[in-house]
Design a protein around this motif. Structure first.
Motif, PDB file in Angstrom:
ATOM      1  N   LYS A  90      10.888 -20.716  -1.928  1.00  0.00           N
ATOM      2  CA  LYS A  90      11.742 -19.571  -1.633  1.00  0.00           C
ATOM      3  C   LYS A  90      12.250 -18.913  -2.919  1.00  0.00           C
ATOM      4  CE  LYS A  90      15.654 -18.048   1.087  1.00  0.00           C
ATOM      5  NZ  LYS A  90      16.609 -18.393   2.125  1.00  0.00           N
ATOM      6  N   GLY A  91      12.051 -17.614  -3.003  1.00  0.00           N
ATOM      7  CA  GLY A  91      12.509 -16.840  -4.143  1.00  0.00           C
ATOM      8  C   GLY A  91      11.452 -16.635  -5.212  1.00  0.00           C
ATOM      9  N   ASP A  92      10.423 -17.500  -5.247  1.00  0.00           N
ATOM     10  CA  ASP A  92       9.358 -17.322  -6.240  1.00  0.00           C
ATOM     11  C   ASP A  92       8.594 -16.041  -5.946  1.00  0.00           C
ATOM     12  OD1 ASP A  92      10.073 -19.707  -7.379  1.00  0.00           O
ATOM     13  OD2 ASP A  92       8.341 -20.830  -6.647  1.00  0.00           O
ATOM     14  N   ARG A 120       7.636 -11.832  -2.654  1.00  0.00           N
ATOM     15  CA  ARG A 120       8.788 -12.705  -2.926  1.00  0.00           C
ATOM     16  C   ARG A 120       8.909 -13.679  -1.752  1.00  0.00           C
ATOM     17  NH1 ARG A 120      10.851 -10.656  -7.302  1.00  0.00           N
ATOM     18  NH2 ARG A 120      10.843  -8.442  -7.690  1.00  0.00           N
ATOM     19  N   VAL A 121       8.602 -14.913  -2.016  1.00  0.00           N
ATOM     20  CA  VAL A 121       8.468 -15.933  -0.981  1.00  0.00           C
ATOM     21  C   VAL A 121       9.756 -16.067  -0.165  1.00  0.00           C
ATOM     22  CG1 VAL A 121       7.989 -18.378  -0.551  1.00  0.00           C
ATOM     23  CG2 VAL A 121       6.761 -17.155  -2.369  1.00  0.00           C
ATOM     24  N   ASP A 122       9.591 -15.941   1.132  1.00  0.00           N
ATOM     25  CA  ASP A 122      10.677 -16.061   2.120  1.00  0.00           C
ATOM     26  C   ASP A 122      11.804 -15.059   1.932  1.00  0.00           C
ATOM     27  OD1 ASP A 122       9.384 -18.065   3.478  1.00  0.00           O
ATOM     28  OD2 ASP A 122      10.505 -19.693   2.520  1.00  0.00           O
ATOM     29  N   LYS A 123      11.587 -14.015   1.150  1.00  0.00           N
ATOM     30  CA  LYS A 123      12.615 -12.990   0.976  1.00  0.00           C
ATOM     31  C   LYS A 123      12.121 -11.629   1.451  1.00  0.00           C
ATOM     32  CE  LYS A 123      15.595 -15.068  -2.320  1.00  0.00           C
ATOM     33  NZ  LYS A 123      16.613 -14.754  -3.276  1.00  0.00           N
ATOM     34  N   GLU A 124      10.855 -11.562   1.851  1.00  0.00           N
ATOM     35  CA  GLU A 124      10.280 -10.319   2.370  1.00  0.00           C
ATOM     36  C   GLU A 124       9.625 -10.617   3.709  1.00  0.00           C
ATOM     37  OE1 GLU A 124       7.674  -8.262  -0.373  1.00  0.00           O
ATOM     38  OE2 GLU A 124       8.686  -9.189  -2.058  1.00  0.00           O
ATOM     39  N   ARG A 132       2.768 -16.071   5.344  1.00  0.00           N
ATOM     40  CA  ARG A 132       4.010 -16.482   4.673  1.00  0.00           C
ATOM     41  C   ARG A 132       4.081 -18.004   4.557  1.00  0.00           C
ATOM     42  NH1 ARG A 132       8.547 -13.579   7.974  1.00  0.00           N
ATOM     43  NH2 ARG A 132       7.000 -12.347   9.024  1.00  0.00           N
ATOM     44  N   HIS A 133       3.697 -18.701   5.624  1.00  0.00           N
ATOM     45  CA  HIS A 133       3.683 -20.162   5.591  1.00  0.00           C
ATOM     46  C   HIS A 133       2.541 -20.676   4.718  1.00  0.00           C
ATOM     47  CE1 HIS A 133       6.832 -20.675   8.508  1.00  0.00           C
ATOM     48  NE2 HIS A 133       6.173 -20.004   9.433  1.00  0.00           N
ATOM     49  N   GLY A 134       1.372 -20.074   4.853  1.00  0.00           N
ATOM     50  CA  GLY A 134       0.186 -20.527   4.136  1.00  0.00           C
ATOM     51  C   GLY A 134       0.321 -20.469   2.625  1.00  0.00           C
ATOM     52  N   LEU A 135       0.924 -19.415   2.121  1.00  0.00           N
ATOM     53  CA  LEU A 135       1.096 -19.290   0.671  1.00  0.00           C
ATOM     54  C   LEU A 135       1.902 -20.445   0.084  1.00  0.00           C
ATOM     55  CD1 LEU A 135       1.688 -15.463   0.233  1.00  0.00           C
ATOM     56  CD2 LEU A 135      -0.162 -16.809  -0.787  1.00  0.00           C
ATOM     57  N   LYS A 136       2.828 -20.980   0.856  1.00  0.00           N
ATOM     58  CA  LYS A 136       3.667 -22.073   0.361  1.00  0.00           C
ATOM     59  C   LYS A 136       2.915 -23.398   0.282  1.00  0.00           C
ATOM     60  CE  LYS A 136       7.051 -21.019   3.223  1.00  0.00           C
ATOM     61  NZ  LYS A 136       8.343 -21.041   3.918  1.00  0.00           N
ATOM     62  N   LEU A 137       1.702 -23.458   0.862  1.00  0.00           N
ATOM     63  CA  LEU A 137       0.874 -24.660   0.765  1.00  0.00           C
ATOM     64  C   LEU A 137      -0.024 -24.638  -0.471  1.00  0.00           C
ATOM     65  CD1 LEU A 137      -0.461 -25.003   4.425  1.00  0.00           C
ATOM     66  CD2 LEU A 137       1.292 -26.391   3.323  1.00  0.00           C
ATOM     67  N   ASN A 182      13.778 -15.598 -11.110  1.00  0.00           N
ATOM     68  CA  ASN A 182      14.603 -15.155 -12.231  1.00  0.00           C
ATOM     69  C   ASN A 182      13.808 -14.917 -13.513  1.00  0.00           C
ATOM     70  OD1 ASN A 182      14.042 -17.804 -12.774  1.00  0.00           O
ATOM     71  ND2 ASN A 182      16.170 -18.478 -12.918  1.00  0.00           N
ATOM     72  N   THR A 183      12.511 -15.242 -13.535  1.00  0.00           N
ATOM     73  CA  THR A 183      11.706 -14.984 -14.735  1.00  0.00           C
ATOM     74  C   THR A 183      10.861 -13.731 -14.600  1.00  0.00           C
ATOM     75  OG1 THR A 183       9.839 -16.322 -13.967  1.00  0.00           O
ATOM     76  CG2 THR A 183      11.544 -17.433 -15.297  1.00  0.00           C
ATOM     77  N   VAL A 184      10.963 -13.041 -13.465  1.00  0.00           N
ATOM     78  CA  VAL A 184      10.189 -11.825 -13.254  1.00  0.00           C
ATOM     79  C   VAL A 184      10.809 -10.702 -14.065  1.00  0.00           C
ATOM     80  CG1 VAL A 184       9.423 -10.134 -11.538  1.00  0.00           C
ATOM     81  CG2 VAL A 184       9.534 -12.547 -10.957  1.00  0.00           C
TER      82      VAL A 184
END
Length: 189
Positions: A90-92, A120-124, A132-137, A182-184
């Motif tokens: 989340k947030g990456d 933006r993972v889980d923020k969009e 959305r779920h697949g990218l986190k794997l 935060n590094t973007v």
């Protein structure tokens, strides 16, 4: 003038007493719940039919091994990264490319049409829930093929362009990179 005040007071008392004595009305008809039951049954049949098609596709593809996710879709690794252990959270900010096909293997949207994506993972909410779920794997530089039933893709609505309603889809995704939010740099935002 005294008469007007007395009359006004009498009207106010009558209105208040009339309002306070009203009872709630009972509904004219009561629903038996049959519509909801029929809808649930219809959706269960739809999901079961899609899962049968996906299962047949996986059995036919003897060259690959598919993994069942806990979220209701299947996936296989086309290119696996065994060196890295980190996955987007989340947030990456994930950078990826992808292609969409139907279960017959026909390209619906090519990677060229869809262009590289930033998410933006889980923020969009701009993409289907399955992706959305697949990218986190995934790990950086992995290429994964996902088999999504329609309820994890475009569902009963479709995309109003090329994807009809209730169509299971094949997504081939290449996660090129991801970084903590935060590094973007501000130029990417």
């Amino acid at each position: 003038m005294q008469f007007n005040k007395s009359f006004a007071l009498l009207v106010a008392v009558l209105l208040l007493s009339a309002c306070s004595q009203q009872k709630a009305r009972n509904p004219i008809s009561q629903s038996s719940g049959s519509f909801m039951k029929e809808s649930i049954d219809r959706n269960k049949k739809l999901v079961a039919g899609e899962e049968q098609k996906i299962d047949a596709l996986m059995k036919q593809d003897t060259a690959n091994t598919y993994i069942a996710s806990s979220k209701g879709y299947w996936y296989r690794y086309d290119q696996k990264n065994s060196r890295d252990t980190l996955r987007p959270k989340k947030g990456d900010v994930a950078h990826f490319t992808y292609e969409i096909k139907d279960l017959d293997g026909n390209i619906v949207y090519s990677e060229l049409e869809l262009r590289p994506q930033t998410y933006r993972v889980d923020k969009e909410q701009k993409m289907i829930i399955g992706l959305r779920h697949g990218l986190k794997l995934m790990r950086k530089n992995e290429k994964v093929t996902f088999l999504f039933p329609s309820h994890l893709a475009y569902g009963y609505h479709g995309d109003n362009r090329r994807i009809r309603q209730n169509v299971p889809l094949i997504y081939t995704v290449n996660l090129t990179d991801f970084s903590p939010e935060n590094t973007v740099s501000t130029s990417e935002q």
